[in-house]
Design a protein around this motif. Structure first.
Motif, PDB file in Angstrom:
ATOM      1  N   ARG A   1      16.057   3.639   1.579  1.00 32.01           N
ATOM      2  CA  ARG A   1      14.879   4.210   2.139  1.00 32.01           C
ATOM      3  C   ARG A   1      13.756   5.001   1.923  1.00 32.01           C
ATOM      4  NH1 ARG A   1      20.233   5.297   3.207  1.00 32.01           N
ATOM      5  NH2 ARG A   1      20.384   4.532   5.508  1.00 32.01           N
ATOM      6  N   LEU A   2      12.130   4.643   2.181  1.00 28.00           N
ATOM      7  CA  LEU A   2      11.519   5.983   1.756  1.00 28.00           C
ATOM      8  C   LEU A   2      11.386   6.572   0.646  1.00 28.00           C
ATOM      9  CD1 LEU A   2       9.644   4.472   5.584  1.00 28.00           C
ATOM     10  CD2 LEU A   2       8.257   4.231   2.752  1.00 28.00           C
TER      11      LEU A   2
ATOM     12  N   GLN B   1      12.670   0.408   9.093  1.00 31.22           N
ATOM     13  CA  GLN B   1      13.062  -1.120   9.003  1.00 31.22           C
ATOM     14  C   GLN B   1      12.590  -2.178   7.785  1.00 31.22           C
ATOM     15  OE1 GLN B   1      13.006  -1.963  13.208  1.00 31.22           O
ATOM     16  NE2 GLN B   1      14.421  -1.031  13.176  1.00 31.22           N
ATOM     17  N   ARG B   2      11.412  -1.901   7.681  1.00 32.07           N
ATOM     18  CA  ARG B   2      10.979  -2.742   6.729  1.00 32.07           C
ATOM     19  C   ARG B   2      10.153  -2.375   5.661  1.00 32.07           C
ATOM     20  NH1 ARG B   2      10.963  -6.911  10.001  1.00 32.07           N
ATOM     21  NH2 ARG B   2       8.441  -7.964  10.575  1.00 32.07           N
ATOM     22  N   PHE B   3      10.697  -1.302   5.210  1.00 31.42           N
ATOM     23  CA  PHE B   3      10.339  -0.964   3.876  1.00 31.42           C
ATOM     24  C   PHE B   3      11.914  -1.223   3.126  1.00 31.42           C
ATOM     25  CE2 PHE B   3      10.491   1.707   0.191  1.00 31.42           C
ATOM     26  CZ  PHE B   3       9.636   2.165  -0.408  1.00 31.42           C
TER      27      PHE B   3
ATOM     28  N   ARG C   1       0.979   5.909  10.099  1.00 30.67           N
ATOM     29  CA  ARG C   1      -0.021   5.610  10.032  1.00 30.67           C
ATOM     30  C   ARG C   1      -0.921   4.988   9.259  1.00 30.67           C
ATOM     31  NH1 ARG C   1      -1.303  11.094  10.634  1.00 30.67           N
ATOM     32  NH2 ARG C   1      -2.358  11.160   8.543  1.00 30.67           N
ATOM     33  N   ILE C   2      -0.458   5.022   8.016  1.00 32.13           N
ATOM     34  CA  ILE C   2      -1.624   4.306   6.497  1.00 32.13           C
ATOM     35  C   ILE C   2      -0.749   2.667   7.038  1.00 32.13           C
ATOM     36  CG2 ILE C   2      -1.785   3.979   3.864  1.00 32.13           C
ATOM     37  CD1 ILE C   2      -0.908   6.802   4.021  1.00 32.13           C
ATOM     38  N   ALA C   3       0.096   2.596   7.705  1.00 33.95           N
ATOM     39  CA  ALA C   3       0.381   1.655   7.359  1.00 33.95           C
ATOM     40  C   ALA C   3       0.606   0.647   8.305  1.00 33.95           C
ATOM     41  CB  ALA C   3       2.256   0.922   6.578  1.00 33.95           C
TER      42      ALA C   3
ATOM     43  N   ASN D   1       0.871  -1.335   0.192  1.00 36.04           N
ATOM     44  CA  ASN D   1      -0.100  -0.107  -0.045  1.00 36.04           C
ATOM     45  C   ASN D   1       1.304   1.168  -0.220  1.00 36.04           C
ATOM     46  OD1 ASN D   1      -1.930  -1.287   0.438  1.00 36.04           O
ATOM     47  ND2 ASN D   1      -2.562  -1.290   2.310  1.00 36.04           N
ATOM     48  N   ILE D   2       1.823   1.405   0.718  1.00 40.47           N
ATOM     49  CA  ILE D   2       2.754   2.654   0.864  1.00 40.47           C
ATOM     50  C   ILE D   2       3.499   2.367  -0.538  1.00 40.47           C
ATOM     51  CG2 ILE D   2       5.022   2.567   1.693  1.00 40.47           C
ATOM     52  CD1 ILE D   2       2.718   3.561   3.651  1.00 40.47           C
ATOM     53  N   GLU D   3       4.127   1.544  -0.801  1.00 43.61           N
ATOM     54  CA  GLU D   3       4.778   1.318  -2.489  1.00 43.61           C
ATOM     55  C   GLU D   3       3.903   1.932  -3.575  1.00 43.61           C
ATOM     56  OE1 GLU D   3       5.852  -1.716  -6.032  1.00 43.61           O
ATOM     57  OE2 GLU D   3       5.400  -2.349  -4.556  1.00 43.61           O
ATOM     58  N   ALA D   4       2.327   1.398  -3.515  1.00 40.45           N
ATOM     59  CA  ALA D   4       1.519   2.273  -4.292  1.00 40.45           C
ATOM     60  C   ALA D   4       1.418   3.860  -3.686  1.00 40.45           C
ATOM     61  CB  ALA D   4      -0.043   1.380  -4.563  1.00 40.45           C
ATOM     62  N   LEU D   5       1.206   3.861  -2.895  1.00 34.11           N
ATOM     63  CA  LEU D   5       1.476   5.589  -2.870  1.00 34.11           C
ATOM     64  C   LEU D   5       2.050   6.502  -3.526  1.00 34.11           C
ATOM     65  CD1 LEU D   5      -0.579   7.836  -1.370  1.00 34.11           C
ATOM     66  CD2 LEU D   5       1.319   7.559   0.304  1.00 34.11           C
TER      67      LEU D   5
END
Length: 333
Positions: free
Chosen positions: A271-272, A262-264, A251-253, A230-234
């Motif tokens: 990094r994000l 860390q997960r991303f 908050r979205i994740a 979901n974060i990737e799509a955003l």
């Protein structure tokens, strides 16, 4: 063609293959020459302890892959979908196997890098293989003593293991998604990493003995993978005009900011903000190749300062957007 090697990170292996064949690998992608065959080999890393290789080739020449022991217990898992033209010959330690009957083979083979393995394919064979290399450090980080023992017992079966791990429908579907990836696309290459991780997790949970339990149960839980997508799509959405705050993304994740970062990084390798920036720079590069001016391309992806855009673009690609624009203009004429 005869390739002799010690197993290392697959990105290093691709470079060695490039030297052996005289074919230049670009961005870890090696496209075979007509004398050897057709198709490609591509390698990448999830992190410094976990790498993979994709092979999708048809051979015009006999090919022998000879892996010698590196005296360390790393783990190799190959998902093989091959069509043999004449026969396949394998040698593992003192055991050998020649098979000319099973022309189509679909199996999973697990072996340790501290043992020798030689595989000979005849010209005309079609090889579609995904290999995963888990280094000794990865094993130390993820396996407890009992699990490590179970893996050693599994790999000690040698060639007897070949027909014991067939590729089921679920793994076939996961492999199809992996091999359908557009390797020329940076976003797709990043998404490929999460597909590799999900395949590995499914393999461990489905094919190995129930006593084979990975520390912490999962490398990355499925629900976390879904949230990261979901974060990737955003971040790749063209309507996302500026980088969202870490607090908003967390908050979205439904994760803490620390866990999200860390997960991303673990799944996508960036990094994000690095990931977000790569996506928009790739968009700008695409626009420029279509004839859009560097200034307009920079504005389109959110840069208000052309000089900052030029610096970021050159840092990413090694040349300025103006250079690309001039080259593209000549091509479009």
């Amino acid at each position: 063609m005869y390739i002799r090697f010690k197993q290392k990170n697959f990105k290093t292996w691709i470079q060695e293959l490039s030297q052996e064949t005289g074919i230049k690998a670009k961005n870890n992608l090696l496209t075979l020459s007509d004398t050897i065959g057709s198709g490609y080999c591509f390698a990448d890393s999830i992190d410094r302890t976990f790498s993979y290789v994709m092979m999708n080739v048809e051979l015009n020449d006999d090919c022998t892959l000879h892996r010698v022991s590196n005296n360390q217990m790393g783990l190799l898992i190959f998902f093989n979908q091959t069509q043999i033209s004449d026969y396949i010959r394998l040698r593992h330690k003192k055991d050998s196997l020649t098979d000319s009957l099973n022309k189509k083979r679909s199996n999973i083979f697990v072996s340790s890098t501290n043992t020798e393995l030689e595989v000979n394919y005849r010209a005309g064979s079609k090889l579609k293989r995904l290999g995963i290399y888990l280094s000794p450090q990865w094993i130390a980080d993820h396996f407890d003593a009992n699990t490590k023992l179970q893996v050693e017992l599994l790999t000690s079966q040698g060639l007897e293991l070949i027909e014991k791990l067939p590729i089921n429908q679920e793994i076939q579907e996961k492999l199809n998604r992996i091999f359908d990836t557009q390797l020329g696309s940076e976003p797709d290459r990043l998404a490929l990493k999460s597909r590799i991780i999900l395949l590995l997790e499914y393999f461990f949970s489905t094919y190995l003995n129930e006593s084979l339990v990975i520390k912490n149960k999962k490398i990355i839980p499925d629900e976390d993978i879904t949230r990261l997508r979901n974060i990737e799509a955003l971040l790749v959405n063209e309507e996302t005009e500026k980088f969202p705050s870490i607090i908003k993304l967390a908050r979205i994740a439904q994760m803490s900011s620390t866990k999200l970062k860390q997960r991303f990084k673990q799944v996508y390798g960036y990094r994000l903000y690095e990931f977000y920036n790569k996506q928009r720079l790739e968009k700008a590069r695409e626009l420029i190749t279509q004839g859009v001016s560097p200034k307009e391309a920079g504005y389109t992806i959110g840069f208000s300062d052309v000089s900052n855009f030029t610096k970021a673009f050159k840092k990413e690609y090694g040349f300025t957007p103006g250079t690309l624009f001039e080259k593209s203009a000549k091509t479009l004429q």
